[in-house]
Design an enzyme around this catalytic site. Structure first.
Site, PDB file in Angstrom:
ATOM      1  N   GLY A 298       0.686  -1.079  -0.066  1.00 41.57           N
ATOM      2  CA  GLY A 298      -0.005  -0.144   0.128  1.00 41.57           C
ATOM      3  C   GLY A 298       0.743   1.199   0.073  1.00 41.57           C
ATOM      4  O   GLY A 298       2.144   1.169   0.217  1.00 41.57           O
TER       5      GLY A 298
ATOM      6  N   GLY B 104       0.263  -0.869   6.586  1.00 38.73           N
ATOM      7  CA  GLY B 104      -0.671   0.108   6.428  1.00 38.73           C
ATOM      8  C   GLY B 104      -1.863  -0.717   6.894  1.00 38.73           C
ATOM      9  O   GLY B 104      -2.164  -1.951   7.310  1.00 38.73           O
ATOM     10  N   ALA B 105      -3.158   0.072   6.907  1.00 37.46           N
ATOM     11  CA  ALA B 105      -4.328  -0.555   7.259  1.00 37.46           C
ATOM     12  C   ALA B 105      -5.493   0.489   6.482  1.00 37.46           C
ATOM     13  O   ALA B 105      -5.259   1.591   6.249  1.00 37.46           O
ATOM     14  CB  ALA B 105      -4.567  -0.413   8.821  1.00 37.46           C
ATOM     15  N   ASP B 106      -6.619  -0.047   6.626  1.00 34.67           N
ATOM     16  CA  ASP B 106      -7.574   0.849   5.920  1.00 34.67           C
ATOM     17  C   ASP B 106      -8.485   1.526   6.953  1.00 34.67           C
ATOM     18  O   ASP B 106      -9.210   2.553   6.873  1.00 34.67           O
ATOM     19  CB  ASP B 106      -8.670  -0.110   5.142  1.00 34.67           C
ATOM     20  CG  ASP B 106      -7.884  -0.635   4.108  1.00 34.67           C
ATOM     21  OD1 ASP B 106      -7.199   0.107   3.226  1.00 34.67           O
ATOM     22  OD2 ASP B 106      -7.736  -1.875   3.651  1.00 34.67           O
TER      23      ASP B 106
ATOM     24  N   LYS C  62      -7.902  -4.256   6.873  1.00 33.74           N
ATOM     25  CA  LYS C  62      -7.023  -4.617   5.687  1.00 33.74           C
ATOM     26  C   LYS C  62      -7.216  -5.228   4.527  1.00 33.74           C
ATOM     27  O   LYS C  62      -8.477  -5.924   4.739  1.00 33.74           O
ATOM     28  CB  LYS C  62      -5.754  -5.113   6.428  1.00 33.74           C
ATOM     29  CG  LYS C  62      -4.811  -4.381   7.490  1.00 33.74           C
ATOM     30  CD  LYS C  62      -3.733  -5.033   8.262  1.00 33.74           C
ATOM     31  CE  LYS C  62      -2.613  -5.500   7.132  1.00 33.74           C
ATOM     32  NZ  LYS C  62      -1.928  -4.353   6.317  1.00 33.74           N
TER      33      LYS C  62
ATOM     34  N   GLU D 184      -0.280 -10.617   3.917  1.00 35.26           N
ATOM     35  CA  GLU D 184      -0.064  -9.562   5.102  1.00 35.26           C
ATOM     36  C   GLU D 184      -0.400 -10.268   6.506  1.00 35.26           C
ATOM     37  O   GLU D 184       0.187  -9.958   7.345  1.00 35.26           O
ATOM     38  CB  GLU D 184      -0.947  -8.203   4.872  1.00 35.26           C
ATOM     39  CG  GLU D 184      -0.632  -7.365   3.727  1.00 35.26           C
ATOM     40  CD  GLU D 184      -1.432  -6.352   3.392  1.00 35.26           C
ATOM     41  OE1 GLU D 184      -1.157  -5.296   2.538  1.00 35.26           O
ATOM     42  OE2 GLU D 184      -2.873  -6.033   3.854  1.00 35.26           O
TER      43      GLU D 184
ATOM     44  N   LYS E  64      -7.938   7.468   9.160  1.00 36.46           N
ATOM     45  CA  LYS E  64      -8.362   5.865   9.204  1.00 36.46           C
ATOM     46  C   LYS E  64      -8.915   5.317  10.649  1.00 36.46           C
ATOM     47  O   LYS E  64      -9.207   4.225  10.749  1.00 36.46           O
ATOM     48  CB  LYS E  64      -7.021   5.190   8.799  1.00 36.46           C
ATOM     49  CG  LYS E  64      -7.183   5.383   7.397  1.00 36.46           C
ATOM     50  CD  LYS E  64      -5.876   4.665   6.782  1.00 36.46           C
ATOM     51  CE  LYS E  64      -5.544   4.580   5.326  1.00 36.46           C
ATOM     52  NZ  LYS E  64      -4.488   4.071   4.849  1.00 36.46           N
TER      53      LYS E  64
HETATM   54  C1  ABF Z   1      -2.264  -2.374   2.796  1.00 35.75           C
HETATM   55  O1  ABF Z   1      -2.600  -1.203   1.998  1.00 35.75           O
HETATM   56  C2  ABF Z   1      -3.561  -2.584   3.193  1.00 35.75           C
HETATM   57  O2  ABF Z   1      -3.778  -3.691   4.215  1.00 35.75           O
HETATM   58  C3  ABF Z   1      -4.574  -1.681   3.213  1.00 35.75           C
HETATM   59  O3  ABF Z   1      -5.560  -2.339   2.512  1.00 35.75           O
HETATM   60  C4  ABF Z   1      -3.904  -0.744   2.299  1.00 35.75           C
HETATM   61  C5  ABF Z   1      -3.579   0.600   2.832  1.00 35.75           C
HETATM   62  O4  ABF Z   1      -3.400   1.451   1.767  1.00 35.75           O
HETATM   63  P1  ABF Z   1      -2.658   2.529   1.894  1.00 35.75           P
HETATM   64  O5  ABF Z   1      -1.705   2.832   2.727  1.00 35.75           O
HETATM   65  O6  ABF Z   1      -2.243   3.219   0.268  1.00 35.75           O
HETATM   66  O7  ABF Z   1      -3.808   3.769   2.281  1.00 35.75           O
HETATM   67  O8  ABF Z   1      -1.696  -1.944   3.970  1.00 35.75           O
END
Ligand code: ABF
Length: 232
Positions: free
Chosen positions: A34, A91-93, A103, A112, A130
């Site tokens: 991500g 990262g995470a959503d 995620k 992941e 987020k």
């Molecule tokens: C990964 O990327 C994920 O698990 C999550 O879905 C996404 C987050 O995207 P970004 O960092 O682009 O917002 O970490």
């Protein structure tokens, strides 16, 4: 790109680069997927290239991250060679107050989660929007299913109360993960019992992974207008 996107990107970068400070020489490091995690990979690549950090090897969580890390000269390894990861930055959503996560918006949820479960420390890096009072408020739960029988899985997910959308690639064809699976984005609305839902999803043959990451994050680094915060 709007100015909001630019601000969001700068927060993502700030959070990711803060997390890279926790990498020590000699570590096996999980490399998330991500745009936020990519900032961490770029920072790690720069530190290794400058010789500021040495003897780090990375375990990528997707083909995209593998390609990015390789292009930056970050030495890569696998879980076969290093089955225990010292520290992962991903990262995470969506992030709930107890550090449970959604995620998988980037499609790399299965790898992941495998890497997160193999990690001693899982540092999640996000920009402040987020943060959520309850999982499912802001983001659907991605569910990765085997192509064989995927429509049956969609019906099963609807029976659990989800509004199900088949994820499409940019060309309009069904999106396929690095494993060749299909992703069903499942809007359950705010989720009262994430552990109960996770158990139901995990009981279903054909469901290869889901985006509820419960009891996996050890640290959270958030960047926003108020600055950077680190929670454990
Ligand atoms: C990964 O990327 C994920 O698990 C999550 O879905 C996404 C987050 O995207 P970004 O960092 O682009 O917002 O970490």
């Amino acid at each position: 790109m709007t100015s909001d996107d630019t601000v969001s990107a700068s927060f993502k970068r700030a959070a990711a680069e803060r997390a890279v400070d926790f990498i020590q020489p000699g570590m096996v490091v999980g490399l998330g997927t991500g745009s936020t995690a990519a900032h961490a990979v770029r920072r790690l690549g720069a530190l290794l290239a400058a010789g500021t950090l040495k003897d780090v090897v990375g375990v990528p969580t997707s083909r995209a991250t593998e390609a990015l890390a390789a292009s930056l000269g970050v030495p890569l390894t696998t879980l076969d060679v290093h089955p225990v990861v010292d520290l992962t930055i991903d990262g995470a959503d969506e992030v709930a107050p107890d550090l449970s996560l959604i995620k998988g918006g980037g499609g790399a949820l299965l790898r992941e989660k495998v890497v997160a479960q193999a990690s001693r420390r899982e540092i999640i890096v996000v920009d402040a929007p987020k943060l959520s009072p309850r999982l499912g408020t802001k983001w659907p739960v991605p569910v990765e299913v085997l192509p064989f029988g995927w429509r049956s899985q969609a019906l099963f997910l609807e029976s659990l109360g989800a509004r199900v959308v088949v994820r499409l690639a940019l060309d309009g064809a069904p999106y396929h993960t690095d494993q060749g699976n299909v992703v069903l984005d499942c809007d359950f609305g705010p989720i009262n019992d994430p552990a109960g839902l996770a158990a139901k999803l995990e009981s279903r043959a054909g469901v290869m992974a889901h985006g509820l990451f419960l009891n996996l994050a050890t640290d959270l680094v958030v960047a926003g207008p108020e600055g950077i915060t680190h929670r454990v």
